[in-house]
Motif scaffolding. Structure first.
Motif, PDB file in Angstrom:
ATOM      1  N   ILE A  94       5.528   8.308  -1.297  1.00  0.00           N
ATOM      2  CA  ILE A  94       4.545   8.900  -0.384  1.00  0.00           C
ATOM      3  C   ILE A  94       5.213   9.827   0.616  1.00  0.00           C
ATOM      4  N   ALA A  95       6.222   9.309   1.312  1.00  0.00           N
ATOM      5  CA  ALA A  95       6.903  10.094   2.344  1.00  0.00           C
ATOM      6  C   ALA A  95       7.921  11.028   1.696  1.00  0.00           C
ATOM      7  N   PRO A  96       8.018  12.264   2.129  1.00  0.00           N
ATOM      8  CA  PRO A  96       8.924  13.224   1.479  1.00  0.00           C
ATOM      9  C   PRO A  96      10.389  12.869   1.711  1.00  0.00           C
ATOM     10  N   ARG A  97      11.213  13.196   0.722  1.00  0.00           N
ATOM     11  CA  ARG A  97      12.665  13.064   0.836  1.00  0.00           C
ATOM     12  C   ARG A  97      13.279  14.446   0.879  1.00  0.00           C
ATOM     13  N   ALA A  98      14.221  14.639   1.786  1.00  0.00           N
ATOM     14  CA  ALA A  98      14.891  15.932   1.897  1.00  0.00           C
ATOM     15  C   ALA A  98      15.783  16.219   0.703  1.00  0.00           C
ATOM     16  N   ASP A  99      16.230  15.171   0.018  1.00  0.00           N
ATOM     17  CA  ASP A  99      17.132  15.335  -1.122  1.00  0.00           C
ATOM     18  C   ASP A  99      16.793  14.240  -2.131  1.00  0.00           C
ATOM     19  N   PRO A 100      16.549  14.567  -3.390  1.00  0.00           N
ATOM     20  CA  PRO A 100      16.240  13.528  -4.381  1.00  0.00           C
ATOM     21  C   PRO A 100      17.333  12.475  -4.496  1.00  0.00           C
ATOM     22  N   LEU A 103      18.691   2.026   3.561  1.00  0.00           N
ATOM     23  CA  LEU A 103      18.918   2.672   2.278  1.00  0.00           C
ATOM     24  C   LEU A 103      17.659   2.822   1.429  1.00  0.00           C
ATOM     25  N   HIS A 104      16.492   2.463   1.977  1.00  0.00           N
ATOM     26  CA  HIS A 104      15.239   2.615   1.240  1.00  0.00           C
ATOM     27  C   HIS A 104      14.291   3.538   2.010  1.00  0.00           C
ATOM     28  N   ASP A 105      13.207   3.939   1.373  1.00  0.00           N
ATOM     29  CA  ASP A 105      12.373   5.017   1.905  1.00  0.00           C
ATOM     30  C   ASP A 105      11.566   4.630   3.138  1.00  0.00           C
ATOM     31  N   ILE A 106      10.920   3.483   3.109  1.00  0.00           N
ATOM     32  CA  ILE A 106      10.098   3.011   4.222  1.00  0.00           C
ATOM     33  C   ILE A 106      10.555   1.608   4.584  1.00  0.00           C
ATOM     34  N   LEU A 107      10.636   1.330   5.871  1.00  0.00           N
ATOM     35  CA  LEU A 107      11.041   0.022   6.366  1.00  0.00           C
ATOM     36  C   LEU A 107       9.912  -0.582   7.181  1.00  0.00           C
ATOM     37  N   ALA A 108       9.896  -1.890   7.268  1.00  0.00           N
ATOM     38  CA  ALA A 108       8.879  -2.569   8.071  1.00  0.00           C
ATOM     39  C   ALA A 108       9.476  -3.808   8.705  1.00  0.00           C
ATOM     40  N   LEU A 109       9.045  -4.081   9.932  1.00  0.00           N
ATOM     41  CA  LEU A 109       9.392  -5.309  10.640  1.00  0.00           C
ATOM     42  C   LEU A 109       8.114  -5.927  11.190  1.00  0.00           C
ATOM     43  N   GLY A 110       7.930  -7.198  10.927  1.00  0.00           N
ATOM     44  CA  GLY A 110       6.828  -7.943  11.516  1.00  0.00           C
ATOM     45  C   GLY A 110       7.386  -8.971  12.481  1.00  0.00           C
ATOM     46  N   CYS A 111       6.934  -8.936  13.734  1.00  0.00           N
ATOM     47  CA  CYS A 111       7.462  -9.826  14.763  1.00  0.00           C
ATOM     48  C   CYS A 111       6.655 -11.117  14.787  1.00  0.00           C
ATOM     49  N   PHE A 112       7.263 -12.191  14.321  1.00  0.00           N
ATOM     50  CA  PHE A 112       6.615 -13.497  14.411  1.00  0.00           C
ATOM     51  C   PHE A 112       6.857 -14.132  15.773  1.00  0.00           C
ATOM     52  N   ARG A 113       8.118 -13.966  16.273  1.00  0.00           N
ATOM     53  CA  ARG A 113       8.456 -14.552  17.575  1.00  0.00           C
ATOM     54  C   ARG A 113       9.579 -13.737  18.199  1.00  0.00           C
ATOM     55  N   PRO A 114       9.384 -13.182  19.398  1.00  0.00           N
ATOM     56  CA  PRO A 114      10.445 -12.395  20.040  1.00  0.00           C
ATOM     57  C   PRO A 114      11.526 -13.305  20.613  1.00  0.00           C
ATOM     58  N   ALA A 115      12.613 -12.666  21.040  1.00  0.00           N
ATOM     59  CA  ALA A 115      13.704 -13.400  21.670  1.00  0.00           C
ATOM     60  C   ALA A 115      13.321 -13.833  23.078  1.00  0.00           C
ATOM     61  N   ALA A 116      14.064 -14.793  23.592  1.00  0.00           N
ATOM     62  CA  ALA A 116      13.853 -15.195  24.979  1.00  0.00           C
ATOM     63  C   ALA A 116      14.172 -14.055  25.925  1.00  0.00           C
ATOM     64  N   TRP A 138       0.824  -1.214   0.000  1.00  0.00           N
ATOM     65  CA  TRP A 138       0.000   0.000   0.000  1.00  0.00           C
ATOM     66  C   TRP A 138       0.855   1.260   0.000  1.00  0.00           C
ATOM     67  N   LEU A 139       2.075   1.150   0.519  1.00  0.00           N
ATOM     68  CA  LEU A 139       2.942   2.314   0.713  1.00  0.00           C
ATOM     69  C   LEU A 139       3.975   2.484  -0.390  1.00  0.00           C
ATOM     70  N   GLY A 140       4.202   1.447  -1.194  1.00  0.00           N
ATOM     71  CA  GLY A 140       5.211   1.528  -2.235  1.00  0.00           C
ATOM     72  C   GLY A 140       5.520   0.149  -2.780  1.00  0.00           C
ATOM     73  N   THR A 141       6.730  -0.015  -3.287  1.00  0.00           N
ATOM     74  CA  THR A 141       7.160  -1.266  -3.910  1.00  0.00           C
ATOM     75  C   THR A 141       8.242  -1.916  -3.061  1.00  0.00           C
ATOM     76  N   PRO A 142       7.985  -3.104  -2.490  1.00  0.00           N
ATOM     77  CA  PRO A 142       9.041  -3.790  -1.735  1.00  0.00           C
ATOM     78  C   PRO A 142      10.247  -4.100  -2.623  1.00  0.00           C
ATOM     79  N   ALA A 143      11.435  -3.776  -2.123  1.00  0.00           N
ATOM     80  CA  ALA A 143      12.680  -3.985  -2.867  1.00  0.00           C
ATOM     81  C   ALA A 143      13.260  -5.357  -2.534  1.00  0.00           C
ATOM     82  N   ILE A 144      14.134  -5.838  -3.416  1.00  0.00           N
ATOM     83  CA  ILE A 144      14.819  -7.094  -3.131  1.00  0.00           C
ATOM     84  C   ILE A 144      15.836  -6.861  -2.020  1.00  0.00           C
ATOM     85  N   GLN A 145      16.069  -7.901  -1.221  1.00  0.00           N
ATOM     86  CA  GLN A 145      16.933  -7.758  -0.052  1.00  0.00           C
ATOM     87  C   GLN A 145      18.134  -8.693  -0.066  1.00  0.00           C
TER      88      GLN A 145
END
Length: 284
Positions: A253-259, A101-114, A60-67
């Motif tokens: 979507i989110a503004p960049r201070a420098d292109p 190095l990309h515009d928006i980041l996301a983390l989904g927690c499936f299982r936290p650490a002990a 919804w926010l953009g295009t996921p990049a390869i990692q």
């Protein structure tokens, strides 16, 4: 998320998710640029479904990049002691505050650490204010351009890496922004380690006040140029190791201070593509 939104996500009923999409878009376009979603149960969904939902929301926010050179767009963040390219991704070590190095980041927690593994978000606004107060001579150094290096475990094209300021002061179009990754900057910029160390110290002081723990099912999205992120070291249980899923998202979507900030993500994508081709054809 409401029960109805969770069910709509699982059913693929996009029309029922318009309000959630609009809230997230507004948060990144005009708001603080960070949002935490709760309501999913990863134990019920399983790993594949949970990762798929994260990717769908990220879309919804953009295009996921390869990692990676393998082309994955949803990365597993877990401890792998035998991986030579991962740096923090497959480590249980502390990650000091930084941007990626990309515009928006996301983390989904499936299982936290002990134990341990708390997350950190430091706003560029707080950082900008603290630097001016704690080290008044530092901002003049942070608005100078510094070269970014690459990951030596990846192949890359033979062309110069981008040079960018670390700190971008606010203007009419955006609040304060920051582009800082000690690993890549120390590989690219000569004679600047003292400046980086001073910046690190202030960022870490702020980070120590912002620790929070992602719980199972939490999905955290943030604007990479408006927030530094990091994590504390952690310990796993042998039978239930920590597992997060990650997105890197290219977004307008989110503004960049420098292109020129977009070039950082483009170079990482290019390095993964070149490495993939080399691994496939390099010995033929």
């Amino acid at each position: 998320m409401t029960t109805g939104e969770v069910q709509a996500l699982l059913d693929g009923r996009e029309e029922a998710l318009a309000d959630l999409r609009d809230d997230m878009t507004a948060n990144f376009a005009r708001g603080p640029g960070a949002i935490l979603l709760r309501g999913l149960d990863p134990a019920v969904l399983g790993e594949a479904c949970f990762a798929s939902v994260l990717a769908r929301i990220g879309g919804w926010l953009g295009t996921p990049a390869i990692q990676s050179p393998q082309g994955e767009r949803v990365a597993r963040v877990e401890r792998r002691a035998d991986d030579r390219t991962a740096r923090g991704t497959f480590s249980n070590a502390e990650l000091r505050p930084h941007t990626d190095l990309h515009d928006i980041l996301a983390l989904g927690c499936f299982r936290p650490a002990a134990s341990g593994g708390e997350s950190v978000l430091v706003s560029a606004r707080d950082l900008h204010r603290a630097i001016g107060h704690d080290d008044p001579s530092l901002p003049a150094d942070l608005v100078k351009p510094y070269a970014w290096g690459g990951n030596p475990a990846l192949r890359s094209a033979d062309r110069p890496r981008p040079c960018l300021p670390i700190l971008f002061p606010p203007d009419a179009a955006h609040g304060p922004q920051v582009a800082y990754n000690g690993y890549f900057l120390r590989r690219g910029a000569d004679q600047a380690d003292g400046i980086f160390a001073r910046f690190d110290a202030i960022a870490q002081r702020l980070a120590d006040k912002t620790l929070f723990r992602l719980m199972p099912g939490d999905m955290l999205f943030w604007h990479n140029w408006s927030w530094l992120h990091g994590r504390m070291p952690f310990a796993d249980r042998d039978d239930r190791p920590r597992l997060l899923f990650r997105l890197w998202i290219r977004s307008v979507i989110a503004p960049r201070a420098d292109p020129a900030l977009v070039e950082l993500g483009q170079r990482m994508d290019e390095d993964h593509r070149i490495t993939s081709q080399w691994e496939k054809h390099g010995h033929e």
